[in-house]
Scaffold this motif. Sequence first.
Motif, PDB file in Angstrom:
ATOM      1  N   ASP A  51       0.682  -1.303  -0.041  1.00  0.00           N
ATOM      2  CA  ASP A  51       0.021   0.109   0.115  1.00  0.00           C
ATOM      3  C   ASP A  51       1.072   1.382  -0.008  1.00  0.00           C
ATOM      4  N   ASP A  52       1.160   1.544  -1.277  1.00  0.00           N
ATOM      5  CA  ASP A  52       2.216   2.699  -1.421  1.00  0.00           C
ATOM      6  C   ASP A  52       1.511   4.015  -1.754  1.00  0.00           C
ATOM      7  N   ARG A  53       0.211   4.425  -1.446  1.00  0.00           N
ATOM      8  CA  ARG A  53      -0.521   5.541  -1.831  1.00  0.00           C
ATOM      9  C   ARG A  53       0.168   6.702  -1.242  1.00  0.00           C
ATOM     10  N   PHE A  54       0.743   6.647  -0.192  1.00  0.00           N
ATOM     11  CA  PHE A  54       1.360   7.725   0.413  1.00  0.00           C
ATOM     12  C   PHE A  54       2.586   8.157  -0.442  1.00  0.00           C
ATOM     13  N   VAL A  55       3.309   7.196  -1.054  1.00  0.00           N
ATOM     14  CA  VAL A  55       4.282   7.750  -2.158  1.00  0.00           C
ATOM     15  C   VAL A  55       3.887   8.709  -2.992  1.00  0.00           C
ATOM     16  N   GLU A  56       2.882   8.609  -3.630  1.00  0.00           N
ATOM     17  CA  GLU A  56       2.319   9.438  -4.485  1.00  0.00           C
ATOM     18  C   GLU A  56       2.081  10.941  -3.792  1.00  0.00           C
ATOM     19  N   VAL A  57       1.447  10.813  -2.456  1.00  0.00           N
ATOM     20  CA  VAL A  57       1.545  12.040  -1.798  1.00  0.00           C
ATOM     21  C   VAL A  57       2.518  12.800  -1.768  1.00  0.00           C
ATOM     22  N   VAL A  58       3.733  12.281  -1.318  1.00  0.00           N
ATOM     23  CA  VAL A  58       5.069  12.624  -1.177  1.00  0.00           C
ATOM     24  C   VAL A  58       5.588  13.112  -2.413  1.00  0.00           C
ATOM     25  N   ARG A  59       5.673  12.288  -3.444  1.00  0.00           N
ATOM     26  CA  ARG A  59       6.171  12.702  -4.713  1.00  0.00           C
ATOM     27  C   ARG A  59       5.468  13.915  -5.231  1.00  0.00           C
ATOM     28  N   ALA A  60       4.057  13.957  -5.154  1.00  0.00           N
ATOM     29  CA  ALA A  60       3.427  15.230  -5.465  1.00  0.00           C
ATOM     30  C   ALA A  60       3.726  16.359  -4.969  1.00  0.00           C
ATOM     31  N   ALA A  61       3.957  16.525  -3.629  1.00  0.00           N
ATOM     32  CA  ALA A  61       4.333  17.503  -2.864  1.00  0.00           C
ATOM     33  C   ALA A  61       5.951  17.967  -3.189  1.00  0.00           C
ATOM     34  N   VAL A  62       6.654  17.133  -3.325  1.00  0.00           N
ATOM     35  CA  VAL A  62       7.997  17.283  -3.598  1.00  0.00           C
ATOM     36  C   VAL A  62       8.112  17.983  -4.877  1.00  0.00           C
ATOM     37  N   THR A  63       7.494  17.291  -5.902  1.00  0.00           N
ATOM     38  CA  THR A  63       7.460  17.904  -7.134  1.00  0.00           C
ATOM     39  C   THR A  63       6.921  19.456  -7.349  1.00  0.00           C
ATOM     40  N   LEU A 103      14.290   6.253  -6.846  1.00  0.00           N
ATOM     41  CA  LEU A 103      14.052   5.609  -5.798  1.00  0.00           C
ATOM     42  C   LEU A 103      12.604   6.232  -5.213  1.00  0.00           C
ATOM     43  N   SER A 104      11.943   5.176  -4.368  1.00  0.00           N
ATOM     44  CA  SER A 104      10.686   5.619  -3.509  1.00  0.00           C
ATOM     45  C   SER A 104      11.135   6.082  -2.238  1.00  0.00           C
ATOM     46  N   PRO A 105      10.301   6.859  -1.695  1.00  0.00           N
ATOM     47  CA  PRO A 105      10.429   7.306  -0.188  1.00  0.00           C
ATOM     48  C   PRO A 105      10.557   6.151   0.718  1.00  0.00           C
ATOM     49  N   TYR A 106       9.733   5.075   0.099  1.00  0.00           N
ATOM     50  CA  TYR A 106       9.582   3.817   0.993  1.00  0.00           C
ATOM     51  C   TYR A 106      11.002   3.191   1.077  1.00  0.00           C
ATOM     52  N   PRO A 107      11.246   2.960   2.415  1.00  0.00           N
ATOM     53  CA  PRO A 107      12.523   2.099   2.445  1.00  0.00           C
ATOM     54  C   PRO A 107      12.497   0.768   2.296  1.00  0.00           C
ATOM     55  N   ASP A 108      13.429   0.310   1.357  1.00  0.00           N
ATOM     56  CA  ASP A 108      13.366  -1.288   0.813  1.00  0.00           C
ATOM     57  C   ASP A 108      14.499  -2.061   1.404  1.00  0.00           C
ATOM     58  N   GLY A 109      14.986  -1.710   2.670  1.00  0.00           N
ATOM     59  CA  GLY A 109      15.968  -2.456   3.278  1.00  0.00           C
ATOM     60  C   GLY A 109      17.140  -1.575   3.444  1.00  0.00           C
ATOM     61  N   ASP A 110      16.995  -0.481   2.977  1.00  0.00           N
ATOM     62  CA  ASP A 110      18.045   0.647   3.366  1.00  0.00           C
ATOM     63  C   ASP A 110      17.327   1.767   3.630  1.00  0.00           C
ATOM     64  N   TYR A 111      18.131   2.865   4.385  1.00  0.00           N
ATOM     65  CA  TYR A 111      17.453   4.179   4.435  1.00  0.00           C
ATOM     66  C   TYR A 111      17.374   4.789   2.924  1.00  0.00           C
ATOM     67  N   HIS A 112      16.158   5.611   2.769  1.00  0.00           N
ATOM     68  CA  HIS A 112      15.855   6.044   1.617  1.00  0.00           C
ATOM     69  C   HIS A 112      15.556   7.720   1.917  1.00  0.00           C
ATOM     70  N   VAL A 113      16.210   8.529   1.398  1.00  0.00           N
ATOM     71  CA  VAL A 113      15.936  10.053   1.716  1.00  0.00           C
ATOM     72  C   VAL A 113      15.756  10.771   0.351  1.00  0.00           C
ATOM     73  N   TYR A 114      14.724  11.765   0.492  1.00  0.00           N
ATOM     74  CA  TYR A 114      14.500  12.756  -0.396  1.00  0.00           C
ATOM     75  C   TYR A 114      14.614  14.055   0.182  1.00  0.00           C
ATOM     76  N   LEU A 115      15.661  14.889  -0.620  1.00  0.00           N
ATOM     77  CA  LEU A 115      16.140  15.746   0.185  1.00  0.00           C
ATOM     78  C   LEU A 115      16.248  17.175  -0.794  1.00  0.00           C
ATOM     79  N   ALA A 116      15.581  18.212  -0.363  1.00  0.00           N
ATOM     80  CA  ALA A 116      15.904  19.477  -1.009  1.00  0.00           C
ATOM     81  C   ALA A 116      17.575  19.862  -1.228  1.00  0.00           C
TER      82      ALA A 116
END
Length: 163
Positions: A51-63, A103-116
């Motif tokens: 359930d990665d609906r939150f990914v689209e929320v994050v990506r839309a905001a970052v965009t 990359l997704s903001p969802y961590p897939d076994g390692d830390y994932h960072v979206y950063l300005a």
Amino acid sequence: MTRAYRELRDEYVDVWDRFDALFAFRPSMHDFPAITEPPPSVTWRLGDPDDDRFVEVVRAAVTALAGDGSILCLDWQHTCYRVWPALVGPDNLDPPGDPGWPLSPYPDGDYHVYLAEDFRLGTFGHPWEWTLCVFGADLLDLVEADLHRLLGPPVRRDGAPAA
């Protein structure tokens, strides 16, 4: 074809060194959180990885916040990228045949960072705590209500347990 992202090469170490210094990054499978969560920040527990609906929320905001600029997408001890979110999409295949975000903001076994680029806002996905920290007032203004609805109540605010 416009390149939507490119691999961080020469600047990889500098970006991680700066991240470590600003956020006191402490990778651990047992001690949480792994960063000093800056104010303002909100951290949610992640649910079902399917359930990665939150990914689209994050990506839309970052965009929206990046405009025509770029952000950093970091994957701890793996390939990291500079991404131009406004260019990501099915018409911008980079590398050829590989659409979308690297990359997704969802961590897939390692830390994932979206950063300005200026490090003032972003997300930090923790792979063992199964949390997503969102920081920066502008980013929180765009995502907090939706993430609360999708992920439930936060576990931390500004690095302290949520009431």
